[in-house]
Motif scaffolding. Sequence first.
Motif, PDB file in Angstrom:
ATOM      1  N   ASP A 559     -10.394  33.972   0.158  1.00 21.18           N
ATOM      2  CA  ASP A 559      -9.082  33.773  -0.460  1.00 21.18           C
ATOM      3  C   ASP A 559      -9.276  32.623  -1.453  1.00 21.18           C
ATOM      4  O   ASP A 559     -10.150  31.788  -1.250  1.00 21.18           O
ATOM      5  N   ASP A 560      -8.478  32.592  -2.549  1.00 19.20           N
ATOM      6  CA  ASP A 560      -8.708  31.481  -3.472  1.00 19.20           C
ATOM      7  C   ASP A 560      -7.889  30.250  -3.111  1.00 19.20           C
ATOM      8  O   ASP A 560      -8.432  29.194  -2.816  1.00 19.20           O
ATOM      9  N   LEU A 561      -6.557  30.387  -3.103  1.00 20.22           N
ATOM     10  CA  LEU A 561      -5.716  29.209  -2.865  1.00 20.22           C
ATOM     11  C   LEU A 561      -5.671  28.861  -1.372  1.00 20.22           C
ATOM     12  O   LEU A 561      -5.006  29.538  -0.598  1.00 20.22           O
ATOM     13  N   MET A 562      -6.434  27.822  -0.981  1.00 14.88           N
ATOM     14  CA  MET A 562      -6.433  27.399   0.423  1.00 14.88           C
ATOM     15  C   MET A 562      -6.351  25.878   0.451  1.00 14.88           C
ATOM     16  O   MET A 562      -6.792  25.215  -0.495  1.00 14.88           O
ATOM     17  N   PRO A 563      -5.792  25.302   1.552  1.00 15.47           N
ATOM     18  CA  PRO A 563      -5.773  23.848   1.631  1.00 15.47           C
ATOM     19  C   PRO A 563      -7.196  23.293   1.749  1.00 15.47           C
ATOM     20  O   PRO A 563      -8.085  23.998   2.207  1.00 15.47           O
ATOM     21  N   ARG A 564      -7.400  22.091   1.331  1.00 17.57           N
ATOM     22  CA  ARG A 564      -8.691  21.385   1.399  1.00 17.57           C
ATOM     23  C   ARG A 564      -9.719  21.903   0.408  1.00 17.57           C
ATOM     24  O   ARG A 564     -10.143  21.180  -0.485  1.00 17.57           O
ATOM     25  N   LEU A 565     -10.106  23.163   0.521  1.00 13.92           N
ATOM     26  CA  LEU A 565     -11.154  23.666  -0.363  1.00 13.92           C
ATOM     27  C   LEU A 565     -10.748  25.053  -0.865  1.00 13.92           C
ATOM     28  O   LEU A 565     -10.456  25.940  -0.064  1.00 13.92           O
ATOM     29  N   ASN A 566     -10.711  25.234  -2.165  1.00 19.82           N
ATOM     30  CA  ASN A 566     -10.379  26.545  -2.725  1.00 19.82           C
ATOM     31  C   ASN A 566     -11.533  27.522  -2.577  1.00 19.82           C
ATOM     32  O   ASN A 566     -12.690  27.108  -2.533  1.00 19.82           O
ATOM     33  N   GLY A 567     -11.187  28.799  -2.591  1.00 17.62           N
ATOM     34  CA  GLY A 567     -12.228  29.827  -2.558  1.00 17.62           C
ATOM     35  C   GLY A 567     -13.187  29.673  -3.737  1.00 17.62           C
ATOM     36  O   GLY A 567     -14.412  29.791  -3.584  1.00 17.62           O
ATOM     37  N   SER A 568     -12.631  29.373  -4.925  1.00 22.54           N
ATOM     38  CA  SER A 568     -13.490  29.241  -6.110  1.00 22.54           C
ATOM     39  C   SER A 568     -14.484  28.101  -5.916  1.00 22.54           C
ATOM     40  O   SER A 568     -15.645  28.195  -6.329  1.00 22.54           O
ATOM     41  N   ALA A 569     -14.007  27.001  -5.273  1.00 19.43           N
ATOM     42  CA  ALA A 569     -14.902  25.858  -5.074  1.00 19.43           C
ATOM     43  C   ALA A 569     -16.027  26.226  -4.110  1.00 19.43           C
ATOM     44  O   ALA A 569     -17.194  25.865  -4.338  1.00 19.43           O
ATOM     45  N   ILE A 570     -15.691  26.965  -3.042  1.00 22.64           N
ATOM     46  CA  ILE A 570     -16.728  27.385  -2.090  1.00 22.64           C
ATOM     47  C   ILE A 570     -17.762  28.250  -2.811  1.00 22.64           C
ATOM     48  O   ILE A 570     -18.973  28.039  -2.704  1.00 22.64           O
ATOM     49  N   MET A 571     -17.231  29.230  -3.583  1.00 23.26           N
ATOM     50  CA  MET A 571     -18.131  30.144  -4.295  1.00 23.26           C
ATOM     51  C   MET A 571     -19.073  29.368  -5.213  1.00 23.26           C
ATOM     52  O   MET A 571     -20.284  29.582  -5.219  1.00 23.26           O
ATOM     53  N   THR A 572     -18.507  28.434  -5.988  1.00 26.31           N
ATOM     54  CA  THR A 572     -19.330  27.692  -6.937  1.00 26.31           C
ATOM     55  C   THR A 572     -20.441  26.929  -6.214  1.00 26.31           C
ATOM     56  O   THR A 572     -21.586  26.911  -6.660  1.00 26.31           O
ATOM     57  N   ARG A 573     -20.086  26.287  -5.073  1.00 21.67           N
ATOM     58  CA  ARG A 573     -21.107  25.524  -4.351  1.00 21.67           C
ATOM     59  C   ARG A 573     -22.228  26.420  -3.865  1.00 21.67           C
ATOM     60  O   ARG A 573     -23.404  26.066  -3.959  1.00 21.67           O
ATOM     61  N   VAL A 574     -21.845  27.592  -3.332  1.00 25.16           N
ATOM     62  CA  VAL A 574     -22.877  28.492  -2.800  1.00 25.16           C
ATOM     63  C   VAL A 574     -23.777  28.998  -3.924  1.00 25.16           C
ATOM     64  O   VAL A 574     -24.995  29.018  -3.814  1.00 25.16           O
ATOM     65  N   GLU A 604     -15.624  36.055 -14.394  1.00 21.12           N
ATOM     66  CA  GLU A 604     -16.271  35.098 -15.296  1.00 21.12           C
ATOM     67  C   GLU A 604     -16.690  33.828 -14.545  1.00 21.12           C
ATOM     68  O   GLU A 604     -17.725  33.237 -14.802  1.00 21.12           O
ATOM     69  N   MET A 605     -15.837  33.450 -13.581  1.00 23.14           N
ATOM     70  CA  MET A 605     -16.094  32.238 -12.811  1.00 23.14           C
ATOM     71  C   MET A 605     -17.378  32.369 -11.986  1.00 23.14           C
ATOM     72  O   MET A 605     -18.034  31.374 -11.696  1.00 23.14           O
ATOM     73  N   GLY A 606     -17.718  33.605 -11.609  1.00 27.72           N
ATOM     74  CA  GLY A 606     -18.951  33.800 -10.851  1.00 27.72           C
ATOM     75  C   GLY A 606     -18.810  34.677  -9.620  1.00 27.72           C
ATOM     76  O   GLY A 606     -19.796  34.982  -8.955  1.00 27.72           O
ATOM     77  N   PHE A 607     -17.559  35.091  -9.300  1.00 27.19           N
ATOM     78  CA  PHE A 607     -17.386  36.001  -8.169  1.00 27.19           C
ATOM     79  C   PHE A 607     -18.021  37.350  -8.500  1.00 27.19           C
ATOM     80  O   PHE A 607     -18.095  37.744  -9.665  1.00 27.19           O
ATOM     81  N   ASP A 608     -18.453  38.065  -7.448  1.00 27.98           N
ATOM     82  CA  ASP A 608     -19.070  39.367  -7.702  1.00 27.98           C
ATOM     83  C   ASP A 608     -18.036  40.484  -7.724  1.00 27.98           C
ATOM     84  O   ASP A 608     -18.265  41.538  -8.305  1.00 27.98           O
ATOM     85  N   GLY A 609     -16.896  40.268  -7.086  1.00 31.60           N
ATOM     86  CA  GLY A 609     -15.876  41.313  -7.077  1.00 31.60           C
ATOM     87  C   GLY A 609     -14.499  40.702  -6.868  1.00 31.60           C
ATOM     88  O   GLY A 609     -14.365  39.518  -6.558  1.00 31.60           O
ATOM     89  N   TYR A 610     -13.469  41.534  -7.047  1.00 31.86           N
ATOM     90  CA  TYR A 610     -12.083  41.047  -6.986  1.00 31.86           C
ATOM     91  C   TYR A 610     -11.226  42.068  -6.245  1.00 31.86           C
ATOM     92  O   TYR A 610     -11.300  43.261  -6.538  1.00 31.86           O
ATOM     93  N   VAL A 611     -10.457  41.599  -5.282  1.00 29.50           N
ATOM     94  CA  VAL A 611      -9.512  42.481  -4.590  1.00 29.50           C
ATOM     95  C   VAL A 611      -8.144  41.813  -4.635  1.00 29.50           C
ATOM     96  O   VAL A 611      -8.002  40.653  -4.258  1.00 29.50           O
ATOM     97  N   ALA A 612      -7.145  42.565  -5.167  1.00 29.33           N
ATOM     98  CA  ALA A 612      -5.810  41.976  -5.270  1.00 29.33           C
ATOM     99  C   ALA A 612      -5.069  42.169  -3.957  1.00 29.33           C
ATOM    100  O   ALA A 612      -5.255  43.155  -3.265  1.00 29.33           O
ATOM    101  N   LYS A 613      -4.217  41.190  -3.643  1.00 28.83           N
ATOM    102  CA  LYS A 613      -3.359  41.311  -2.467  1.00 28.83           C
ATOM    103  C   LYS A 613      -2.007  41.823  -2.916  1.00 28.83           C
ATOM    104  O   LYS A 613      -1.563  41.452  -3.994  1.00 28.83           O
TER     105      LYS A 613
END
Length: 628
Positions: A559-574, A604-613
């Motif tokens: 998920d992207d919007l999460m408290p403490r650490l966003n999904g995008s931030a996790i993805m970027t670190r990995v 563009e950010m670096g995710f491999d795929g996208y699923v909308a909720k």
Amino acid sequence: MLLELLKENVKISYEISSIFFTLIIIIFMRMKSWGKGKGTTKSFRCMAYSGMIWNIVEVISPTLLRSDLNGTFWDAVKILIDGSQFTWGHVTLLAFVFYLEHYTSYKHKTWMRQLNVAILLFSTFAVVSNPVTHWVFTYWGPVLGYTKGPLYLWAGYMPAMVYGVYALFLYIRNFRGFILREKIALLGTILMVFLGSSLQVFFNGQIKITALFASYGLFILYLALETSDYLNLVSARSELEEARESANAASQAKSIFIASMSHEIRTPMNAILGINEMILKETKEEKTLVYAKDMKTSGETLLTIINDVLDISKMEAGRLEIRDDKYHLSQLIDELSYETREATTAKRLDFELNLDESLPDLLLGDKPHLQQVFHNLLDNAVKYTNRGKITFDIQGERDGEFVHLVGRVEDTGVGIKPNDIPTLFQNFHRVDLERNRSIEGTGLGLSLSKKILTLMGGRISVASQYEIGSIFTVEITQKVIGDQSIYDYRKEAGEYNPLTRKIENVEDKRFLVVDDNEMNLKVAKAFLASSGAEIITEQDSVKALELIKTEHFDLIFLDDLMPRLNGSAIMTRVKRAESGVNKETPIIVMTANSTGGEEEKYLEMGFDGYVAKPVKEDKLVEVVNRFV
Ligand code: ADP
């Protein structure tokens, strides 16, 4: 005294008349400022006063030069006063440039202003220091006259040239923005100054005529643009402009509010629809199944409404974008007919699909939006028809590398009264409410469809007979990028049917799903269960990052919007880490964000795929099959 002066110096008669001209303007200008109405513009007053001084200097200077006053002091005064003709001419011209500037919206105004003032300071300095430096000119007395100094052209004429050209540039650049009276008055003034200075050059500087023509220009400006009625008009116009801007800002704020609201609504909707999907799958009880089916129908209607409201608000905020991409026409049609067939069967209506299978299959266009348009029309056809048949007809004409598609949705439903047809495509406009009240709707579908089609360069039209039925026709041109026909494509890939899509068995795989919302985790887990893979879920984003660092997964959903650490931030670190157990693992973002162009942004950010909720099961299946 004046007469004597004139008799002696016939050459200054132009300057004297110019003084009278300017004096009249100044008197009128002063009188106006005593009244109640609007006074004159500041830069106009500056033009009038400096023009006046310019004229006076032009009269005093030759008189002084011929006088008997001699000696070092008087010589310096003579040279200073004579040279200051340049300066006052420049000040007047620069004031005109400022005057012109407040009618225009030139984005480099500020630094041009600084440059212009710097040029004025440079030339003024040269003039003021001239009695000592002789940079501009040297005066050798009434008999010998002048010789030019090294800065004669630079300090004397260059500023005027720069201001003149810049004024002309501002005028031409803003030409369309002026009302007629401004066009004429400003051009008249510019022409007067050009005419005066050209004539002066023509007379070889023997007659000083520029200031006279400049005062004619002032007259034109005064009569055309400095009158009370005009100044009132200008201030009314700027008040209107302000009101328009604040209305726009309010409307933007509203659109942004709606966009974020619908994001908030979609998150719980994801859980509701997902859990309902689980009930539909797992329950054996007939009654529960019926309830759950009803819940699914209402849930999907609610989602359509939310999406429509979101789209309308995006459109109003100018943020709805058409994105062209490759798509299979056959898939678009199959998905639509699949949904419509289900809906018509439930309402005991017939459904007929007439498709020209020789149409090219691989096209370039915005499939999701085109599908949304047809979905609206087919959905309406089913909604507003109680017996008979819905026909979906797709034909097209090939034209080089394009195909002109014509899609028709025909029903044998309630029809539309001729009077109602013109209002059909307006926002929130529902027609024939007496009869249609019991049918759910917001009146947004058709207006949105029309707007989307217009953005795509297409058209929509309607023909209807009350109580007999309606035909909605969509015309749109798409680029063809593959020559395979629908017929050929179907022979190869088969007809699309969401029910036949299943996750391939991946029993030995491990998937990680991270979402701060527990419900969403349950839903994702249920959807992925049929794959046989081990599903690990994590609600805490920081713990999830730890997990990713230490354990290997075959697929990660964040998920992207999460408290403490966003999904995008996790993805970027990995992804940025030098090495790691999950460096090669595909990471998919799952988000309810939908403010436009999300998918592209995340990829563009670096995710491999996208699923909308709210997550749809078939979309999830597609992702798993693609990556595992
Ligand atoms: P709604 O959400 O009300 O269906 P739409 O914008 O899709 O909003 O349609 C606007 C109005 O046009 C509807 O309220 C309905 O009265 C009329 N309408 C649309 N499609 C049909 C149809 N196929 N047959 C009869 N009336 C229709």
